[in-house]
Design a protein around this motif. Structure first.
Motif, PDB file in Angstrom:
ATOM      1  N   ASP A  40       4.705  43.224 -40.156  1.00 40.70           N
ATOM      2  CA  ASP A  40       3.870  43.759 -39.085  1.00 40.70           C
ATOM      3  C   ASP A  40       3.582  45.240 -39.307  1.00 40.70           C
ATOM      4  O   ASP A  40       4.467  46.005 -39.702  1.00 40.70           O
ATOM      5  CB  ASP A  40       4.581  43.564 -37.743  1.00 40.70           C
ATOM      6  N   ARG A  41       2.356  45.625 -39.028  1.00 38.83           N
ATOM      7  CA  ARG A  41       1.958  47.038 -39.135  1.00 38.83           C
ATOM      8  C   ARG A  41       2.777  47.922 -38.204  1.00 38.83           C
ATOM      9  O   ARG A  41       3.006  49.094 -38.483  1.00 38.83           O
ATOM     10  CB  ARG A  41       0.476  47.198 -38.795  1.00 38.83           C
ATOM     11  N   ALA A  42       3.222  47.348 -37.081  1.00 38.29           N
ATOM     12  CA  ALA A  42       3.969  48.120 -36.082  1.00 38.29           C
ATOM     13  C   ALA A  42       5.314  48.631 -36.621  1.00 38.29           C
ATOM     14  O   ALA A  42       5.920  49.512 -36.026  1.00 38.29           O
ATOM     15  CB  ALA A  42       4.198  47.266 -34.832  1.00 38.29           C
ATOM     16  N   LEU A  43       5.762  48.090 -37.749  1.00 40.13           N
ATOM     17  CA  LEU A  43       7.019  48.552 -38.334  1.00 40.13           C
ATOM     18  C   LEU A  43       6.889  49.935 -38.956  1.00 40.13           C
ATOM     19  O   LEU A  43       7.879  50.552 -39.328  1.00 40.13           O
ATOM     20  CB  LEU A  43       7.505  47.558 -39.398  1.00 40.13           C
ATOM     21  N   LEU A  86       5.424  50.736 -41.797  1.00 43.71           N
ATOM     22  CA  LEU A  86       5.431  50.737 -43.261  1.00 43.71           C
ATOM     23  C   LEU A  86       4.059  51.149 -43.792  1.00 43.71           C
ATOM     24  O   LEU A  86       3.041  50.875 -43.160  1.00 43.71           O
ATOM     25  CB  LEU A  86       5.759  49.332 -43.784  1.00 43.71           C
ATOM     26  N   PRO A  87       4.010  51.770 -44.957  1.00 40.83           N
ATOM     27  CA  PRO A  87       2.706  52.062 -45.566  1.00 40.83           C
ATOM     28  C   PRO A  87       1.971  50.748 -45.806  1.00 40.83           C
ATOM     29  O   PRO A  87       2.552  49.792 -46.341  1.00 40.83           O
ATOM     30  CB  PRO A  87       3.063  52.746 -46.883  1.00 40.83           C
ATOM     31  N   ASP A  88       0.716  50.680 -45.410  1.00 40.32           N
ATOM     32  CA  ASP A  88      -0.045  49.431 -45.490  1.00 40.32           C
ATOM     33  C   ASP A  88      -0.030  48.807 -46.889  1.00 40.32           C
ATOM     34  O   ASP A  88       0.168  47.603 -47.010  1.00 40.32           O
ATOM     35  CB  ASP A  88      -1.492  49.639 -45.017  1.00 40.32           C
ATOM     36  N   PRO A  89      -0.212  49.571 -47.973  1.00 45.72           N
ATOM     37  CA  PRO A  89      -0.248  48.947 -49.297  1.00 45.72           C
ATOM     38  C   PRO A  89       1.043  48.251 -49.709  1.00 45.72           C
ATOM     39  O   PRO A  89       1.030  47.380 -50.569  1.00 45.72           O
ATOM     40  CB  PRO A  89      -0.540  50.114 -50.244  1.00 45.72           C
ATOM     41  N   SER A  90       2.165  48.601 -49.098  1.00 46.43           N
ATOM     42  CA  SER A  90       3.445  48.049 -49.545  1.00 46.43           C
ATOM     43  C   SER A  90       4.015  46.987 -48.604  1.00 46.43           C
ATOM     44  O   SER A  90       5.168  46.585 -48.758  1.00 46.43           O
ATOM     45  CB  SER A  90       4.459  49.172 -49.739  1.00 46.43           C
ATOM     46  N   ARG A  91       3.215  46.513 -47.638  1.00 43.83           N
ATOM     47  CA  ARG A  91       3.709  45.482 -46.732  1.00 43.83           C
ATOM     48  C   ARG A  91       3.882  44.160 -47.489  1.00 43.83           C
ATOM     49  O   ARG A  91       2.963  43.685 -48.124  1.00 43.83           O
ATOM     50  CB  ARG A  91       2.754  45.304 -45.553  1.00 43.83           C
ATOM     51  N   HIS A  92       5.078  43.573 -47.397  1.00 44.29           N
ATOM     52  CA  HIS A  92       5.430  42.339 -48.097  1.00 44.29           C
ATOM     53  C   HIS A  92       5.172  41.111 -47.228  1.00 44.29           C
ATOM     54  O   HIS A  92       5.117  41.210 -46.008  1.00 44.29           O
ATOM     55  CB  HIS A  92       6.918  42.352 -48.470  1.00 44.29           C
ATOM     56  N   LEU A  93       5.073  39.952 -47.882  1.00 45.15           N
ATOM     57  CA  LEU A  93       5.016  38.697 -47.146  1.00 45.15           C
ATOM     58  C   LEU A  93       6.332  38.481 -46.423  1.00 45.15           C
ATOM     59  O   LEU A  93       7.395  38.818 -46.939  1.00 45.15           O
ATOM     60  CB  LEU A  93       4.780  37.517 -48.093  1.00 45.15           C
ATOM     61  N   VAL A  94       6.247  37.911 -45.236  1.00 45.58           N
ATOM     62  CA  VAL A  94       7.440  37.504 -44.504  1.00 45.58           C
ATOM     63  C   VAL A  94       7.690  36.027 -44.816  1.00 45.58           C
ATOM     64  O   VAL A  94       6.884  35.375 -45.488  1.00 45.58           O
ATOM     65  CB  VAL A  94       7.285  37.747 -42.980  1.00 45.58           C
ATOM     66  N   GLU A  95       8.790  35.490 -44.317  1.00 47.63           N
ATOM     67  CA  GLU A  95       9.130  34.079 -44.591  1.00 47.63           C
ATOM     68  C   GLU A  95       7.983  33.140 -44.206  1.00 47.63           C
ATOM     69  O   GLU A  95       7.661  32.212 -44.943  1.00 47.63           O
ATOM     70  CB  GLU A  95      10.421  33.700 -43.848  1.00 47.63           C
ATOM     71  N   LYS A  96       7.365  33.384 -43.063  1.00 47.23           N
ATOM     72  CA  LYS A  96       6.232  32.560 -42.636  1.00 47.23           C
ATOM     73  C   LYS A  96       5.114  32.621 -43.673  1.00 47.23           C
ATOM     74  O   LYS A  96       4.489  31.603 -43.988  1.00 47.23           O
ATOM     75  CB  LYS A  96       5.721  33.036 -41.272  1.00 47.23           C
ATOM     76  N   GLY A  97       4.846  33.794 -44.205  1.00 50.06           N
ATOM     77  CA  GLY A  97       3.795  33.952 -45.202  1.00 50.06           C
ATOM     78  C   GLY A  97       4.100  33.228 -46.498  1.00 50.06           C
ATOM     79  O   GLY A  97       3.211  32.657 -47.136  1.00 50.06           O
ATOM     80  N   ILE A  98       5.373  33.235 -46.885  1.00 52.54           N
ATOM     81  CA  ILE A  98       5.774  32.509 -48.091  1.00 52.54           C
ATOM     82  C   ILE A  98       5.557  31.015 -47.880  1.00 52.54           C
ATOM     83  O   ILE A  98       5.003  30.319 -48.745  1.00 52.54           O
ATOM     84  CB  ILE A  98       7.237  32.832 -48.463  1.00 52.54           C
ATOM     85  N   LYS A  99       5.961  30.508 -46.715  1.00 49.76           N
ATOM     86  CA  LYS A  99       5.766  29.079 -46.404  1.00 49.76           C
ATOM     87  C   LYS A  99       4.285  28.728 -46.371  1.00 49.76           C
ATOM     88  O   LYS A  99       3.875  27.678 -46.861  1.00 49.76           O
ATOM     89  CB  LYS A  99       6.440  28.730 -45.076  1.00 49.76           C
ATOM     90  N   GLN A 100       3.469  29.603 -45.779  1.00 49.93           N
ATOM     91  CA  GLN A 100       2.018  29.362 -45.745  1.00 49.93           C
ATOM     92  C   GLN A 100       1.455  29.258 -47.164  1.00 49.93           C
ATOM     93  O   GLN A 100       0.663  28.369 -47.468  1.00 49.93           O
ATOM     94  CB  GLN A 100       1.298  30.504 -45.015  1.00 49.93           C
ATOM     95  N   THR A 101       1.877  30.188 -48.017  1.00 49.95           N
ATOM     96  CA  THR A 101       1.357  30.211 -49.377  1.00 49.95           C
ATOM     97  C   THR A 101       1.794  28.980 -50.155  1.00 49.95           C
ATOM     98  O   THR A 101       1.008  28.423 -50.940  1.00 49.95           O
ATOM     99  CB  THR A 101       1.778  31.499 -50.103  1.00 49.95           C
ATOM    100  N   LEU A 102       3.017  28.537 -49.951  1.00 51.88           N
ATOM    101  CA  LEU A 102       3.479  27.330 -50.633  1.00 51.88           C
ATOM    102  C   LEU A 102       2.703  26.102 -50.166  1.00 51.88           C
ATOM    103  O   LEU A 102       2.382  25.216 -50.965  1.00 51.88           O
ATOM    104  CB  LEU A 102       4.983  27.144 -50.430  1.00 51.88           C
TER     105      LEU A 102
END
Length: 156
Positions: free
Chosen positions: A13-16, A18-34
């Motif tokens: 989430d952007r609200a964390l 973190l610099p936008d370019p370095s935001r990683h996939l979360v577990e949900k994103g990994i599952k979506q991609t799989l």
């Protein structure tokens, strides 16, 4: 040329803060991609090229696609970074077409994908809402683009 446009999966989430370019996939994103990769492996022929935005979340999405579909190794492209004008992206796709590329998958961001679709299809970006980890297919020629289909990950 067959063009697949993939929006990166769910990232931190952007609200964390973190610099936008370095935001990683979360577990949900990994599952979506799989889930997306499983669909691609079963239903689609591998594209000649797998291109990605250099932002971490897009790179991770592309890398998972590569690892789970046997698609080509992802290549970073500056023209796929977020907030790139659709005219620049269109020009890059036309260059690939001129080079004889028959199929390409581009992993990028919103609102860029919607803006590119609007330009290619002579429409308005507001007519498109590309969900995370979704895939859209177009047939692109030097004269026109035809939308073949667009699937959100929830339907895969």
């Amino acid at each position: 040329m067959l063009v697949y446009l993939v929006r990166h999966a769910t990232a931190q989430d952007r609200a964390l803060g973190l610099p936008d370019p370095s935001r990683h996939l979360v577990e949900k994103g990994i599952k979506q991609t799989l889930k997306l990769a499983d669909f691609c492996k079963k239903q689609l022929n591998a594209p000649q090229l797998l291109l990605t935005s250099p932002l971490v979340r897009a790179e991770q999405t592309a890398l998972l696609l590569h690892q789970h579909t046997h698609w080509p190794e992802p290549q970073k492209q500056a023209w796929l970074i977020i907030d790139t004008l659709p005219e620049i992206q269109h020009k890059a796709l036309m260059e690939l077409l001129k080079q004889g590329v028959e199929s390409v998958c581009c992993v990028g961001h919103e609102p860029d994908i919607s803006a590119l679709l609007a330009l290619l299809l002579n429409s308005e970006a507001e007519h498109f809402s590309i969900k995370k980890a979704s895939i859209t297919a177009l047939e692109l020629t030097s004269a026109q683009a035809v939308l073949l289909w667009s699937l959100p990950v929830a339907l895969l």
